[in-house]
Motif scaffolding. Structure first.
Motif, PDB file in Angstrom:
ATOM      1  N   ALA A  21       0.850  -1.195   0.000  1.00  0.00           N
ATOM      2  CA  ALA A  21       0.000   0.000   0.000  1.00  0.00           C
ATOM      3  C   ALA A  21       0.884   1.244   0.000  1.00  0.00           C
ATOM      4  CB  ALA A  21      -0.913  -0.007   1.216  1.00  0.00           C
ATOM      5  N   ILE A  22       0.992   1.871  -1.157  1.00  0.00           N
ATOM      6  CA  ILE A  22       1.823   3.069  -1.303  1.00  0.00           C
ATOM      7  C   ILE A  22       0.901   4.283  -1.199  1.00  0.00           C
ATOM      8  CG2 ILE A  22       3.476   4.267  -2.784  1.00  0.00           C
ATOM      9  CD1 ILE A  22       3.887   1.525  -4.231  1.00  0.00           C
TER      10      ILE A  22
ATOM     11  N   ASN B 296       5.612   5.581   4.770  1.00  0.00           N
ATOM     12  CA  ASN B 296       6.303   6.536   3.904  1.00  0.00           C
ATOM     13  C   ASN B 296       6.459   5.915   2.517  1.00  0.00           C
ATOM     14  OD1 ASN B 296       8.959   7.482   2.600  1.00  0.00           O
ATOM     15  ND2 ASN B 296       8.521   9.089   4.093  1.00  0.00           N
ATOM     16  N   SER B 297       5.918   6.577   1.515  1.00  0.00           N
ATOM     17  CA  SER B 297       5.875   6.003   0.166  1.00  0.00           C
ATOM     18  C   SER B 297       7.259   5.697  -0.379  1.00  0.00           C
ATOM     19  CB  SER B 297       5.140   6.962  -0.779  1.00  0.00           C
ATOM     20  OG  SER B 297       3.799   7.120  -0.372  1.00  0.00           O
ATOM     21  N   HIS B 298       8.185   6.628  -0.213  1.00  0.00           N
ATOM     22  CA  HIS B 298       9.546   6.415  -0.713  1.00  0.00           C
ATOM     23  C   HIS B 298      10.165   5.190  -0.039  1.00  0.00           C
ATOM     24  CE1 HIS B 298      13.382   8.392  -2.367  1.00  0.00           C
ATOM     25  NE2 HIS B 298      13.753   7.226  -1.869  1.00  0.00           N
ATOM     26  N   HIS B 299      10.017   5.080   1.264  1.00  0.00           N
ATOM     27  CA  HIS B 299      10.588   3.950   1.996  1.00  0.00           C
ATOM     28  C   HIS B 299       9.985   2.622   1.547  1.00  0.00           C
ATOM     29  CE1 HIS B 299      11.633   6.771   5.620  1.00  0.00           C
ATOM     30  NE2 HIS B 299      12.397   6.988   4.566  1.00  0.00           N
ATOM     31  N   ILE B 300       8.680   2.600   1.306  1.00  0.00           N
ATOM     32  CA  ILE B 300       8.006   1.368   0.903  1.00  0.00           C
ATOM     33  C   ILE B 300       8.533   0.882  -0.441  1.00  0.00           C
ATOM     34  CG2 ILE B 300       5.782   0.384   0.211  1.00  0.00           C
ATOM     35  CD1 ILE B 300       4.533   2.409   2.295  1.00  0.00           C
ATOM     36  N   VAL B 301       8.596   1.776  -1.419  1.00  0.00           N
ATOM     37  CA  VAL B 301       9.079   1.377  -2.745  1.00  0.00           C
ATOM     38  C   VAL B 301      10.556   1.009  -2.683  1.00  0.00           C
ATOM     39  CG1 VAL B 301       9.371   2.099  -5.140  1.00  0.00           C
ATOM     40  CG2 VAL B 301       7.329   2.801  -3.880  1.00  0.00           C
ATOM     41  N   GLU B 302      11.336   1.776  -1.949  1.00  0.00           N
ATOM     42  CA  GLU B 302      12.762   1.482  -1.824  1.00  0.00           C
ATOM     43  C   GLU B 302      12.983   0.108  -1.194  1.00  0.00           C
ATOM     44  OE1 GLU B 302      16.727   3.436   0.257  1.00  0.00           O
ATOM     45  OE2 GLU B 302      15.163   4.743  -0.568  1.00  0.00           O
ATOM     46  N   ALA B 303      12.219  -0.218  -0.169  1.00  0.00           N
ATOM     47  CA  ALA B 303      12.346  -1.532   0.463  1.00  0.00           C
ATOM     48  C   ALA B 303      11.990  -2.646  -0.513  1.00  0.00           C
ATOM     49  CB  ALA B 303      11.461  -1.603   1.705  1.00  0.00           C
TER      50      ALA B 303
ATOM     51  N   ASP C  16       4.899   7.721 -11.257  1.00  0.00           N
ATOM     52  CA  ASP C  16       3.595   7.181 -10.866  1.00  0.00           C
ATOM     53  C   ASP C  16       3.797   5.879 -10.103  1.00  0.00           C
ATOM     54  OD1 ASP C  16       2.182   9.239 -12.136  1.00  0.00           O
ATOM     55  OD2 ASP C  16       2.168   8.165 -14.047  1.00  0.00           O
ATOM     56  N   THR C  17       3.365   5.842  -8.851  1.00  0.00           N
ATOM     57  CA  THR C  17       3.649   4.676  -8.022  1.00  0.00           C
ATOM     58  C   THR C  17       2.882   3.431  -8.454  1.00  0.00           C
ATOM     59  OG1 THR C  17       2.018   5.443  -6.384  1.00  0.00           O
ATOM     60  CG2 THR C  17       4.338   6.018  -6.012  1.00  0.00           C
ATOM     61  N   GLU C  18       1.821   3.570  -9.244  1.00  0.00           N
ATOM     62  CA  GLU C  18       1.145   2.382  -9.767  1.00  0.00           C
ATOM     63  C   GLU C  18       2.056   1.592 -10.710  1.00  0.00           C
ATOM     64  OE1 GLU C  18      -2.341   3.631 -11.870  1.00  0.00           O
ATOM     65  OE2 GLU C  18      -1.228   4.344 -13.626  1.00  0.00           O
ATOM     66  N   LEU C  19       3.135   2.225 -11.168  1.00  0.00           N
ATOM     67  CA  LEU C  19       4.068   1.547 -12.074  1.00  0.00           C
ATOM     68  C   LEU C  19       4.986   0.571 -11.344  1.00  0.00           C
ATOM     69  CD1 LEU C  19       5.037   4.490 -14.454  1.00  0.00           C
ATOM     70  CD2 LEU C  19       3.359   2.673 -14.829  1.00  0.00           C
TER      71      LEU C  19
END
Length: 196
Positions: free
Chosen positions: A120-121, A158-165, A130-133
């Motif tokens: 969940a971003i 945190n959106s950045h942290h979630i995608v980075e992880a 676009d985070t859906e990508l």
């Protein structure tokens, strides 16, 4: 050396890629999407792959074609470099903390392409990306690799942290799955005798 070189040109993207699986994390990545560059650099470093990637895509439209096509080329390159999958661990996993975020990344290089994301971003965009990508990237990678990818968010806001992880964890899980099994370095890791 398990390596691959791919050039893929379409009306939407022109991509050149050189991959060495057994590398040291060296990278030269140019996608024209800053956040995607950052995520791929993290993936490369944490997987200790060597990747030279250049993409000239239609980013004036949006980042969709560039993101998906890069994942296609990366997944295809890993598939080619792994050959018949002889001797690999096949499975890899990592539970990766990133400050308040915790993500489980798990992978089976099974011959069957599937990506299951339970992530969940909160933000719809990070730095214009676009985070859906994120999901589109992993779906395309899984399909071309012929592997099952699971990304499960256990904590985080945190959106950045979630995608980075997700990208760091996936890099480490993929490195583990691609690594040669010292006990059975000449065996195909399947009771069927083939993964392809």
């Amino acid at each position: 050396m398990r390596t691959a070189e791919i050039t893929r040109n379409t009306s939407e993207t022109k991509i050149k890629l050189k991959l060495t699986i057994d590398g040291t994390g060296q990278q030269k990545i140019v996608t024209k999407i800053g956040f995607l560059d950052h995520m791929l650099e993290l993936f490369t470093r944490h997987g200790r792959f060597d990747i030279a990637l250049e993409c000239d895509g239609d980013v004036a439209v949006d980042g969709h074609h560039t993101t998906e096509d890069i994942a296609i080329v990366l997944g295809r390159a890993f598939s080619q470099a792994l050959g018949d999958r002889r001797g690999i661990n096949r499975y890899g996993s990592m539970i990766l903390p990133m400050d308040e975020t915790l993500v489980l990344a798990a992978l089976d290089i099974s011959g069957r392409g599937m990506a299951c994301l339970n992530v969940a971003i909160p933000a719809s965009q990070i730095g214009g990306f676009d985070t859906e990508l994120v999901e589109e990237f992993f779906i395309a990678f899984a399909r071309e690799l012929g592997g099952t990818i699971h990304l499960q968010q256990l904590a985080g806001k945190n959106s950045h942290h979630i995608v980075e992880a997700c990208f760091k964890g996936f890099g480490r899980a993929l490195a583990e799955a691609c690594a040669i099994n010292e006990v059975a370095p000449n065996e195909i890791p399947s009771t069927k005798g083939t993964i392809l």
